[in-house]
Write an enzyme that holds these catalytic residues in place. Structure first.
Site, PDB file in Angstrom:
ATOM      1  N   ASN A 113    -134.182  -2.323  24.977  1.00  0.00           N
ATOM      2  CA  ASN A 113    -134.138  -0.750  24.818  1.00  0.00           C
ATOM      3  C   ASN A 113    -132.967  -0.250  24.542  1.00  0.00           C
ATOM      4  O   ASN A 113    -132.855   0.762  23.850  1.00  0.00           O
ATOM      5  CB  ASN A 113    -134.947  -0.106  25.920  1.00  0.00           C
ATOM      6  CG  ASN A 113    -134.280  -0.326  27.147  1.00  0.00           C
ATOM      7  OD1 ASN A 113    -134.196  -1.685  27.675  1.00  0.00           O
ATOM      8  ND2 ASN A 113    -133.560   0.595  27.993  1.00  0.00           N
ATOM      9  N   GLN A 165    -140.740  -1.517  24.008  1.00  0.00           N
ATOM     10  CA  GLN A 165    -140.283  -1.103  22.902  1.00  0.00           C
ATOM     11  C   GLN A 165    -140.499  -1.554  21.700  1.00  0.00           C
ATOM     12  O   GLN A 165    -140.408  -1.141  20.607  1.00  0.00           O
ATOM     13  CB  GLN A 165    -138.638  -1.317  23.075  1.00  0.00           C
ATOM     14  CG  GLN A 165    -137.830  -0.642  23.882  1.00  0.00           C
ATOM     15  CD  GLN A 165    -137.787   0.811  23.474  1.00  0.00           C
ATOM     16  OE1 GLN A 165    -137.815   1.397  22.368  1.00  0.00           O
ATOM     17  NE2 GLN A 165    -137.473   1.758  24.555  1.00  0.00           N
ATOM     18  N   GLY A 184    -145.208   2.279  31.224  1.00  0.00           N
ATOM     19  CA  GLY A 184    -144.731   0.996  31.133  1.00  0.00           C
ATOM     20  C   GLY A 184    -144.135   0.628  32.533  1.00  0.00           C
ATOM     21  O   GLY A 184    -144.199  -0.264  32.915  1.00  0.00           O
ATOM     22  N   THR A 185    -143.552   1.830  33.305  1.00  0.00           N
ATOM     23  CA  THR A 185    -142.887   1.436  34.612  1.00  0.00           C
ATOM     24  C   THR A 185    -144.015   0.899  35.566  1.00  0.00           C
ATOM     25  O   THR A 185    -143.675  -0.253  36.246  1.00  0.00           O
ATOM     26  CB  THR A 185    -142.201   2.504  35.243  1.00  0.00           C
ATOM     27  OG1 THR A 185    -141.371   2.890  34.303  1.00  0.00           O
ATOM     28  CG2 THR A 185    -141.733   2.455  36.592  1.00  0.00           C
ATOM     29  N   THR A 194    -159.019   7.797  39.288  1.00  0.00           N
ATOM     30  CA  THR A 194    -159.860   8.338  38.100  1.00  0.00           C
ATOM     31  C   THR A 194    -158.756   8.234  36.782  1.00  0.00           C
ATOM     32  O   THR A 194    -157.855   8.623  37.110  1.00  0.00           O
ATOM     33  CB  THR A 194    -160.382   9.659  38.394  1.00  0.00           C
ATOM     34  OG1 THR A 194    -161.007   9.792  39.740  1.00  0.00           O
ATOM     35  CG2 THR A 194    -160.889  10.328  37.306  1.00  0.00           C
ATOM     36  N   SER A 208    -146.298   1.279  26.629  1.00  0.00           N
ATOM     37  CA  SER A 208    -146.142   2.881  26.995  1.00  0.00           C
ATOM     38  C   SER A 208    -146.391   3.786  25.690  1.00  0.00           C
ATOM     39  O   SER A 208    -145.646   3.678  24.763  1.00  0.00           O
ATOM     40  CB  SER A 208    -144.625   3.122  27.490  1.00  0.00           C
ATOM     41  OG  SER A 208    -144.712   4.297  27.979  1.00  0.00           O
ATOM     42  N   ALA A 209    -147.416   4.389  25.777  1.00  0.00           N
ATOM     43  CA  ALA A 209    -147.576   5.319  24.452  1.00  0.00           C
ATOM     44  C   ALA A 209    -146.783   6.280  23.871  1.00  0.00           C
ATOM     45  O   ALA A 209    -146.510   6.522  22.936  1.00  0.00           O
ATOM     46  CB  ALA A 209    -149.172   6.301  25.074  1.00  0.00           C
ATOM     47  N   HIS A 210    -145.980   6.822  24.887  1.00  0.00           N
ATOM     48  CA  HIS A 210    -144.890   7.710  24.222  1.00  0.00           C
ATOM     49  C   HIS A 210    -143.677   7.115  23.302  1.00  0.00           C
ATOM     50  O   HIS A 210    -142.870   7.943  22.894  1.00  0.00           O
ATOM     51  CB  HIS A 210    -144.282   8.845  25.561  1.00  0.00           C
ATOM     52  CG  HIS A 210    -143.291   8.082  26.326  1.00  0.00           C
ATOM     53  ND1 HIS A 210    -142.047   7.997  26.131  1.00  0.00           N
ATOM     54  CD2 HIS A 210    -143.549   7.188  27.501  1.00  0.00           C
ATOM     55  CE1 HIS A 210    -141.381   7.291  27.131  1.00  0.00           C
ATOM     56  NE2 HIS A 210    -142.319   6.872  27.928  1.00  0.00           N
ATOM     57  N   CYS A 256    -132.931   6.238  30.913  1.00  0.00           N
ATOM     58  CA  CYS A 256    -132.644   6.264  32.525  1.00  0.00           C
ATOM     59  C   CYS A 256    -131.471   6.185  32.907  1.00  0.00           C
ATOM     60  O   CYS A 256    -131.025   6.825  34.107  1.00  0.00           O
ATOM     61  CB  CYS A 256    -133.655   5.011  32.997  1.00  0.00           C
ATOM     62  SG  CYS A 256    -135.148   5.012  32.326  1.00  0.00           S
TER      63      CYS A 256
HETATM   64  N1  PLP Z   1    -139.398  -1.032  29.723  1.00  0.00           N
HETATM   65  C1  PLP Z   1    -138.631  -0.427  28.479  1.00  0.00           C
HETATM   66  C2  PLP Z   1    -138.175  -1.515  27.633  1.00  0.00           C
HETATM   67  C3  PLP Z   1    -138.275   0.710  28.051  1.00  0.00           C
HETATM   68  O1  PLP Z   1    -137.435   1.053  27.225  1.00  0.00           O
HETATM   69  C4  PLP Z   1    -138.873   1.796  29.031  1.00  0.00           C
HETATM   70  C5  PLP Z   1    -138.746   3.193  28.880  1.00  0.00           C
HETATM   71  O2  PLP Z   1    -137.732   3.721  28.348  1.00  0.00           O
HETATM   72  C6  PLP Z   1    -139.658   1.509  29.887  1.00  0.00           C
HETATM   73  C7  PLP Z   1    -140.108   0.039  30.291  1.00  0.00           C
HETATM   74  C8  PLP Z   1    -140.424   2.464  30.992  1.00  0.00           C
HETATM   75  O3  PLP Z   1    -141.479   3.018  30.439  1.00  0.00           O
HETATM   76  P1  PLP Z   1    -142.183   4.326  30.806  1.00  0.00           P
HETATM   77  O4  PLP Z   1    -141.108   5.483  30.522  1.00  0.00           O
HETATM   78  O5  PLP Z   1    -143.381   4.355  30.222  1.00  0.00           O
HETATM   79  O6  PLP Z   1    -142.205   4.312  32.141  1.00  0.00           O
END
Ligand code: PLP
Length: 387
Positions: free
Chosen positions: A151, A179, A70-71, A237, A199-201, A327
């Protein structure tokens, strides 16, 4: 020791079906850019996921660009809007995830972009009327960046309404949907936004795998230069197994969307009831204790006592929660979200706790968590009486 995981907004456990599909994808070691059969088999795995994801979102496969997380998706979208689309002004909120907030700050300091913040109210809602006024008041090429689900407190914006306002006023709209993706139905043929992230996780898929939704013909360019992978929007890749894992996790979530939403909302309601009984004077932040306007996976609790060690105390009892977002957990200063929502008195006398659920969370786990929380709250009461 009993272990209870209540930090699903930070990350979720991998589903077994996802692990199996990833293992078989890993055995297919071909480079998707190779023209021989090894490469083409790997390429087909990726393209199948791209088509599946595009179908869920009602967009074309060409609009899905796989990334590492996601970042990365958020960075790519915001930075390229400034570099390649001539964005001069960004309208955002102070409660965005750090990967959006820091990127926008960088655009302000290094690229001299004007940044306007929509201040959230005490419920954590951003002012959409103010957004409309701002858009009408300037001709500057503008990017609006507002997250779909927060989040930390789970507040949702009316993503369709915001997208329509942006469109009517000629502004680009990016929404961090990390989210909400695969938790809420998102139909991008109905929601006229330009960019989104995933973000898949966050939905039982692997870490290190995500995607950016980039509306066709937006003109965005790659941040990472090199080969022509991902339609020249993201060189490097591809993480084939990660992409396959993302696809399987999304399929599982989408297949059970309504069922999981109802089940998890039930767990959240139960947690609200149990926490309210266990801790007199407890409050809930933002809209997280309201059914409407809040993501069902997130509950933001405001404990009526100060305890910076609470995360550790719960961890020692096998319970994983978050004191802020993942974070910022471990940081002793309040998060930007709490600074926006709470006054000085509240900041000095309370402790925020984020509890987040998945379809794997059970009532038994909530019972154990609230029993431990009750013990901590009672110890604070005794301390206060004795002091
Ligand atoms: N954006 C939101 C709202 C999130 O909650 C998070 C992860 O906590 C991210 C972005 C970042 O995603 P990633 O962990 O895949 O970098």
């Amino acid at each position: 020791m009993k272990k209870v995981y209540l930090d699903n907004a930070a990350t979720t456990p991998l589903a077994d079906e996802v692990i199996s599909e990833m293992i078989s994808a890993m055995k297919n070691f071909g480079n998707p850019s190779s023209t021989h059969s090894y490469g083409q088999e790997a390429k087909i795995l990726i393209e199948n996921v791209r088509r599946k994801v595009a179908d869920y979102l009602h967009v074309t496969p060409a609009e899905i660009i796989f990334t590492s997380c996601g970042t990365e998706s958020n960075n790519m979208i915001i930075k390229s809007c400034v570099r390649n689309l001539g964005v001069q002004r960004i309208i955002t909120s102070p409660i965005e995830h750090k990967c959006v907030a820091e990127t926008i700050t960088e655009m302000k300091t290094r690229k001299n972009i004007e940044v306007v913040y929509l201040r959230p109210d005490k419920k954590g809602d951003v002012n959409i009327a103010q957004l409309e006024e701002l858009l009408k008041s300037s001709e500057a090429k503008t990017l609006v960046s507002l997250m779909h689900a927060n989040n930390e407190i789970g507040n949702l914006i009316d993503i369709k309404k915001v997208a329509e306002i942006c469109k009517e006023n000629g502004a680009l709209f990016h929404s961090d949907t990390v989210q909400s993706m695969a938790h809420l139905p998102l139909d991008f043929s109905e929601i006229p936004l330009d960019f989104a992230s995933c973000s898949a996780h966050k939905f039982h898929g692997p870490k290190g795998s995500g995607f950016a939704f980039i509306r066709k013909s937006s003109g965005l360019k790659s941040l990472i230069t090199g080969g022509p992978q991902e339609r020249s929007l993201r060189a490097g890749t591809e993480n084939v197994a990660g992409i396959v894992g993302l696809g399987k996790a999304m399929e599982l979530s989408m297949d059970h969307l309504t069922e999981y939403a109802t089940q998890i909302q039930g767990i959240k309601d139960y947690a609200i009831e149990m926490i309210t009984n266990a801790v007199p004077g407890v409050k809930f932040n933002g809209r997280s204790a309201e059914g409407e306007g809040s993501l069902y996976t997130v509950l933001s609790v405001l404990l009526p006592f100060k305890d910076s060690m609470i995360g550790m105390k719960l961890d020692m009892k096998g319970i994983a929660v978050s004191q802020g977002s993942a974070c910022s957990s471990g940081a002793s200063k309040p998060s930007m979200v709490m600074l926006m929502l709470l006054n000085d008195d509240e900041l000095n006398s309370t402790t925020p706790l984020r509890v987040s659920f998945s379809h794997l969370t059970t009532r038994d786990e909530i019972d154990y968590f609230t029993e431990v929380l009750k013990g901590i709250a009672e110890a604070h009461k005794i301390e206060n009486v004795n002091s």
